[in-house]
Design a protein around this motif. Structure first.
Motif, mmCIF file in Angstrom:
data_model
loop_
_atom_site.group_PDB
_atom_site.id
_atom_site.type_symbol
_atom_site.label_atom_id
_atom_site.label_comp_id
_atom_site.label_asym_id
_atom_site.label_seq_id
_atom_site.Cartn_x
_atom_site.Cartn_y
_atom_site.Cartn_z
ATOM 1 N N THR A 1 -41.975 35.920 29.890
ATOM 2 C CA THR A 1 -40.752 35.202 30.264
ATOM 3 C C THR A 1 -39.568 36.111 29.999
ATOM 4 O O THR A 1 -39.674 37.132 29.308
ATOM 5 C CB THR A 1 -40.581 33.904 29.441
ATOM 6 N N CYS A 2 -38.396 35.714 30.565
ATOM 7 C CA CYS A 2 -37.148 36.389 30.226
ATOM 8 C C CYS A 2 -36.143 35.321 29.829
ATOM 9 O O CYS A 2 -36.225 34.173 30.280
ATOM 10 C CB CYS A 2 -36.613 37.250 31.377
ATOM 11 N N SER A 3 -35.170 35.688 28.978
ATOM 12 C CA SER A 3 -34.207 34.711 28.477
ATOM 13 C C SER A 3 -32.847 35.370 28.302
ATOM 14 O O SER A 3 -32.725 36.600 28.283
ATOM 15 C CB SER A 3 -34.681 34.121 27.144
ATOM 16 N N THR A 4 -31.823 34.521 28.187
ATOM 17 C CA THR A 4 -30.466 34.989 27.923
ATOM 18 C C THR A 4 -29.752 33.963 27.072
ATOM 19 O O THR A 4 -30.076 32.775 27.101
ATOM 20 C CB THR A 4 -29.692 35.223 29.229
ATOM 21 N N LYS A 5 -28.779 34.412 26.300
ATOM 22 C CA LYS A 5 -28.010 33.528 25.431
ATOM 23 C C LYS A 5 -26.562 33.508 25.875
ATOM 24 O O LYS A 5 -26.053 34.451 26.473
ATOM 25 C CB LYS A 5 -28.118 33.971 23.972
ATOM 26 N N ASN A 6 -25.862 32.395 25.535
ATOM 27 C CA ASN A 6 -24.452 32.239 25.882
ATOM 28 C C ASN A 6 -23.754 31.583 24.706
ATOM 29 O O ASN A 6 -24.326 30.724 24.031
ATOM 30 C CB ASN A 6 -24.297 31.382 27.147
ATOM 31 N N THR A 7 -22.491 31.979 24.463
ATOM 32 C CA THR A 7 -21.770 31.461 23.299
ATOM 33 C C THR A 7 -21.442 29.986 23.420
ATOM 34 O O THR A 7 -21.212 29.310 22.417
ATOM 35 C CB THR A 7 -20.466 32.245 23.094
ATOM 36 N N SER B 1 -22.368 34.942 36.111
ATOM 37 C CA SER B 1 -22.005 34.583 34.736
ATOM 38 C C SER B 1 -20.807 35.386 34.298
ATOM 39 O O SER B 1 -20.437 36.383 34.928
ATOM 40 C CB SER B 1 -23.190 34.842 33.797
ATOM 41 N N ASN B 2 -20.194 34.930 33.260
ATOM 42 C CA ASN B 2 -19.100 35.675 32.635
ATOM 43 C C ASN B 2 -19.074 35.309 31.148
ATOM 44 O O ASN B 2 -18.997 34.122 30.808
ATOM 45 C CB ASN B 2 -17.756 35.347 33.266
ATOM 46 N N PRO B 3 -19.162 36.271 30.275
ATOM 47 C CA PRO B 3 -19.366 37.685 30.578
ATOM 48 C C PRO B 3 -20.764 37.921 31.145
ATOM 49 O O PRO B 3 -21.558 37.004 31.216
ATOM 50 C CB PRO B 3 -19.187 38.347 29.224
ATOM 51 N N ALA B 4 -21.031 39.150 31.513
ATOM 52 C CA ALA B 4 -22.329 39.480 32.096
ATOM 53 C C ALA B 4 -23.447 39.141 31.111
ATOM 54 O O ALA B 4 -23.337 39.394 29.909
ATOM 55 C CB ALA B 4 -22.374 40.966 32.455
ATOM 56 N N ALA B 5 -24.505 38.538 31.640
ATOM 57 C CA ALA B 5 -25.608 38.089 30.778
ATOM 58 C C ALA B 5 -26.387 39.278 30.244
ATOM 59 O O ALA B 5 -26.541 40.296 30.905
ATOM 60 C CB ALA B 5 -26.522 37.166 31.563
ATOM 61 N N GLU B 6 -26.911 39.099 29.008
ATOM 62 C CA GLU B 6 -27.819 40.079 28.416
ATOM 63 C C GLU B 6 -29.222 39.480 28.463
ATOM 64 O O GLU B 6 -29.479 38.433 27.868
ATOM 65 C CB GLU B 6 -27.415 40.390 26.976
ATOM 66 N N ILE B 7 -30.111 40.149 29.163
ATOM 67 C CA ILE B 7 -31.453 39.611 29.395
ATOM 68 C C ILE B 7 -32.431 40.202 28.392
ATOM 69 O O ILE B 7 -32.423 41.408 28.125
ATOM 70 C CB ILE B 7 -31.909 39.900 30.837
ATOM 71 N N THR B 8 -33.287 39.323 27.847
ATOM 72 C CA THR B 8 -34.346 39.726 26.908
ATOM 73 C C THR B 8 -35.704 39.350 27.498
ATOM 74 O O THR B 8 -35.882 38.242 28.010
ATOM 75 C CB THR B 8 -34.167 39.019 25.553
#
Length: 570
Positions: free
Chosen positions: A217-223, A160-167
């Motif tokens: 679960t884990c999740s990530t967001k993207n703009t 990914s770009n930018p690096a993903a932030e995992i929650t």
């Protein structure tokens, strides 16, 4: 076609004004897709006095590289010979099209426009983004122990770009590191070839008993795209048994003849597989199961039951069990024969396992209270039924009451028939067994009511030609009763009715005659008065004396007329 050479550019710089627009526009593109970079916000078009449009890019270290150029009324000419040669083209409004976008395209691209004597540059900053290829949970713990911080799993977001932030989430609720029961460690690895980043997040978690069925679960967001969520995972959590519960199937509705199952429920994980069941002094050991069934229960089954762990007999649970039962006895019951005037007090005895509800009916009509009779009457005869309920249990008992006695005549009446040519005689009686009704005169039976609650009514039609005394007699096997009534001749009654009618007519005529006579007298007096007044006035205007005399006489006449008028009204 002519190209813009370095010497020409130098000349233009000397002879015209070179301007660079302040402020840097940023355009975001998707990795691997075609990116359109606008020139002057997309407002440059063919109608303007544009001689040359040229695109170049920042190569770093203060150097720039030409990409393509377009002279007015000429086609676009590709100038670059590097990797951009097959990836750049010009779109409408002088925009630059850049295909197969990659992270190395994150630089400044400049659109240079020569219009008249001005040269204007429009720099655009390009940013390339890429969503992760997916989220994957790996390195799962086989089981979690309560109160111990354990590595639960690792979540990876690739390329990914930018690096993903995992929650991390538990039951859709975000988990945050607290330095105690939750620890989250993230790391990022960049691909040397593509420049894309892979993010890894490791969750360490101290489980609690309520996490047995928890979903992680884990999740990530993207703009540029919606958030990505991994597949859910669950974990086995081990802990010792702390409490036991003894359950009984059908506990609130157990009745004699049913089967009941005792189940021992332990809160440990894994659950125990062996239990002891204590059955009113008897102990039964059950292995590889947690239940024990007792068939055909009775009221003697009622009592306290227990279960305990085989490995730890001190840990036990108990339950008081009641088997519901209901017995009733109605005294007296069946067919009951009593004499009128006697007392009767039915006695309902109930033997049950709990509180009951009792209801009574007489001939299928609900009674407000239990039947008690201090002095029986014929109307008390009937079918009495009691119903006793306890939960799902139901019992009924009944008695058929017959009240017997010598018949009595309660009422003997007469009335003229509607056509006036006959008399109707009505005899009402009570008694049981059903009394027979007879008359001392021959008549035509009009109606006899049904024998209900010891009551009977008979109606006959007679045409008496002389005054008679008629008797009604009722009798059954227990006795006889007689009652008489005087009946006048129909002819005599008709004559008396006519005489009464004649007298009434005569009285009416007399009253009318008196009224008419008074009215005539009043009219005569009134007429005489008017004549008198007329004659008097003709000779009395000469002297006041005659006038006064006439006034007094006039008043007397008026009083007389008024008196006669009042009598006429009466």
């Amino acid at each position: 076609m002519h190209l813009l050479s370095a010497s020409c550019v130098c000349a233009l710089v000397i002879s015209v004004l070179l301007r660079q627009v302040s402020g840097l526009v940023t355009v975001i593109g998707l990795y691997g897709e075609t990116l359109e970079i606008p020139c002057n916000y997309g407002v440059v078009n063919a109608e303007e006095d544009v001689m040359i449009t040229k695109w170049k890019y920042d190569k770093g270290e203060g150097l720039s590289g030409d990409l393509l150029v377009k002279w007015k009324d000429h086609n676009v000419s590709i100038m670059t010979t590097d990797e951009y040669r097959d990836r750049v083209s010009m779109a409408a409004k002088s925009s630059l099209l850049l295909s197969a976008a990659k992270l190395s395209d994150q630089r400044t691209f400049t659109c240079m426009v020569v219009a008249g004597v001005d040269i204007t540059e429009y720099p655009v900053n390009v940013v390339i983004q890429k969503t992760p290829e997916g989220l994957e949970i790996s390195d799962k713990a086989e089981e979690l122990e309560i109160g111990k911080l354990t590595k639960l799993a690792k979540c990876v977001a690739k390329d990914s770009n930018p690096a993903a932030e995992i929650t991390w989430l538990k039951n859709n609720t975000t988990l945050k590191a607290d330095g105690k029961g939750i620890s989250i460690q993230a790391s990022v690895l960049v691909n040397d070839v593509t420049g894309l980043s892979t993010t890894s997040s490791v969750l360490e978690y101290s489980a609690q008993k309520e996490d047995t069925d928890a979903v992680f679960t884990c999740s990530t967001k993207n703009t540029l795209a919606a958030g990505i969520v991994s597949s859910p995972v669950t974990f086995s959590i081990t802990y010792s048994t702390e409490n036991l519960i003894l359950q009984v199937t059908g506990q609130d509705s157990l009745v004699e003849g049913d089967s009941m199952t005792l189940k021992c429920v332990a809160d440990g994980n894994p659950a125990p597989t062996a239990f002891n069941f204590h059955l009113k002094g008897e102990m039964v050991k059950v292995e590889n199961a947690d239940s024990y069934t007792i068939t055909d229960v009775s009221r003697n089954t009622t009592g306290e039951y227990k279960c305990s762990l085989v490995d730890d007999p001190t840990m036990e649970a108990s339950k008081a069990i009641t088997v519901n039962y209901l017995d009733i006895n109605l005294i007296p019951s069946g067919n009951i024969v009593k004499s009128a005037g006697e007392a009767l007090h039915p006695n309902l005895k109930i033997d049950s396992s709990g509180d009951t509800k009792v209801s009574w009916t007489k001939d299928n009509v609900k009674l407000d209270k239990e039947p008690k009779f201090a002095k029986l009457t014929f109307a008390d005869s009937g079918h009495y039924e009691c119903e006793v309920t306890l939960g799902l249990l139901n019992q009924k008992a009944s008695l058929e009451l017959t009240v017997e006695g010598v018949p009595v005549i309660t009422e003997l009446t007469k009335k003229r028939g509607e056509d006036g040519t006959h008399e109707e005689l009505i005899c009402k009686a009570e008694g049981s067994p059903k009394p027979a009704v007879s008359w001392s005169i021959n008549g035509t039976l009009i109606d006899e009511s049904p024998f209900v609650n010891g009551k009977i009514t008979q109606k006959i039609r007679v045409v008496p030609t002389e005054n008679l005394t008629v008797s009604c007699t009722v009798s059954n096997e227990l006795g006889v009763a007689t009652k008489t009534i005087n009946v006048s001749s129909i002819i005599e009654e008709v004559r008396m009715d006519k005489k009464a009618q004649t007298d009434e007519n005569d009285q009416t005529k007399l009253v009318v005659g008196v009224v008419v006579a008074l009215i005539v007298a009043t009219l005569v007096l009134g007429l005489a008065y008017l004549v008198y007044v007329k004659k008097f006035k003709q000779g009395s205007w000469k002297t006041g004396e005659k006038e006064n005399g006439s006034s007094e006489e006039e008043k007397k006449l008026e009083e007389k007329v008024e008196e006669n008028s009042q009598k006429a009204e009466v």
